[in-house]
Design a protein around this motif. Structure first.
Motif, short mmCIF file in Angstrom:
data_model
loop_
_atom_site.label_atom_id
_atom_site.label_comp_id
_atom_site.label_asym_id
_atom_site.label_seq_id
_atom_site.Cartn_x
_atom_site.Cartn_y
_atom_site.Cartn_z
N GLN A 79 10.43 -0.98 -1.39
CA GLN A 79 10.13 -1.48 -0.04
C GLN A 79 11.23 -2.41 0.47
O GLN A 79 11.04 -3.16 1.42
CB GLN A 79 8.76 -2.16 -0.03
CG GLN A 79 7.63 -1.18 -0.27
CD GLN A 79 6.28 -1.83 -0.47
OE1 GLN A 79 6.15 -2.82 -1.19
NE2 GLN A 79 5.27 -1.26 0.17
N ARG A 99 7.26 0.69 12.21
CA ARG A 99 7.87 1.51 11.16
C ARG A 99 7.46 1.07 9.75
O ARG A 99 8.10 1.44 8.78
CB ARG A 99 9.38 1.54 11.30
CG ARG A 99 10.05 0.25 11.61
CD ARG A 99 11.57 0.42 11.60
NE ARG A 99 12.19 -0.16 12.77
CZ ARG A 99 13.46 -0.45 12.84
NH1 ARG A 99 14.26 -0.21 11.83
NH2 ARG A 99 13.96 -0.98 13.92
N PRO A 101 4.41 1.18 7.08
CA PRO A 101 3.06 1.68 6.75
C PRO A 101 2.15 0.50 6.39
O PRO A 101 2.47 -0.28 5.49
CB PRO A 101 3.30 2.58 5.53
CG PRO A 101 4.77 2.87 5.51
CD PRO A 101 5.43 1.69 6.17
N HIS A 102 1.09 0.36 7.14
CA HIS A 102 0.18 -0.77 6.90
C HIS A 102 -1.25 -0.36 7.18
O HIS A 102 -1.52 0.68 7.75
CB HIS A 102 0.58 -1.97 7.75
CG HIS A 102 0.48 -1.74 9.23
ND1 HIS A 102 1.43 -1.03 9.93
CD2 HIS A 102 -0.46 -2.11 10.13
CE1 HIS A 102 1.08 -0.98 11.21
NE2 HIS A 102 -0.07 -1.62 11.35
N GLU A 103 -2.15 -1.21 6.72
CA GLU A 103 -3.59 -1.00 6.92
C GLU A 103 -4.22 -2.35 7.23
O GLU A 103 -3.58 -3.39 7.04
CB GLU A 103 -4.20 -0.38 5.66
CG GLU A 103 -3.99 -1.22 4.42
CD GLU A 103 -4.17 -0.44 3.12
OE1 GLU A 103 -4.22 0.79 3.17
OE2 GLU A 103 -4.26 -1.10 2.07
N GLN A 114 0.96 -1.24 3.13
CA GLN A 114 0.46 -0.24 2.18
C GLN A 114 1.38 -0.15 0.98
O GLN A 114 2.59 -0.35 1.10
CB GLN A 114 0.36 1.13 2.85
CG GLN A 114 -0.74 1.23 3.87
CD GLN A 114 -0.78 2.60 4.54
OE1 GLN A 114 0.11 3.41 4.40
NE2 GLN A 114 -1.84 2.84 5.28
#
Length: 164
Positions: A79, A99, A101-103, A114
């Motif tokens: 990352q 850009r 990726p997350h939750e 994420q």
């Protein structure tokens, strides 16, 4: 009387202390904001508290001081690009996580990266001004840790690397 400490030499000396790399997230005026940090530490087990150091002009600090919950995502070595993007000064307020990726965190709804090694959802316990930064102590209200052999992203001597 000794000479004052030169900030550039101090930074160089502190760079010899290897640290993990994390992203602090929150919400400001309806927008997700995020910042890469290498200053994360456990403070207490009763209550469960952690601490991050945020630059006085960081949008994340503004969000935290406004009462928004906040999150911490401890990053993996893969990352690295994400850490570099979220560490860039002057990023626009809008779409900082477009850009990334997350939750949403299960308890606070704060954005969490994420595939992070671990994540923490926090509510502000205390904020202490400290020079050009503020020390933000958060009460951990939710957390997750992934069981993985992925290497951690670390900051050492001014650069990013990995630790297995």
């Amino acid at each position: 009387m000794s000479d004052p400490v030169d900030p550039a030499r101090y930074r160089l000396a502190m760079g010899r202390f290897a640290t993990g790399v994390a992203v602090v997230t929150s919400s400001l005026r309806g927008h997700d904001v995020a910042l890469t940090v290498d200053s994360l530490t456990s403070v207490s087990l009763d209550p469960v508290l952690l601490l991050v150091s945020l630059h006085a002009e960081a949008r994340v600090l503004e969000a935290v001081e406004s009462g928004s919950p906040w999150g911490v995502s401890v990053l993996t070595a893969r990352q690295r690009g994400l850490a570099e993007w979220l560490g860039e000064p002057g990023r626009p307020l809008h779409n900082q996580l477009a850009r990334v990726p997350h939750e949403q965190g299960e308890i606070t709804g704060v954005a969490l990266v994420q595939e992070a090694l671990s994540t923490f959802e926090c509510r502000t316990y205390a904020v202490h001004p400290a020079g050009d930064h503020s020390l933000v102590v958060g009460e951990v209200v939710g957390m997750r840790a992934r069981l993985t052999d992925e290497p951690a992203l670390v900051h050492y001597r001014g650069g990013l690397g990995e630790l297995r």
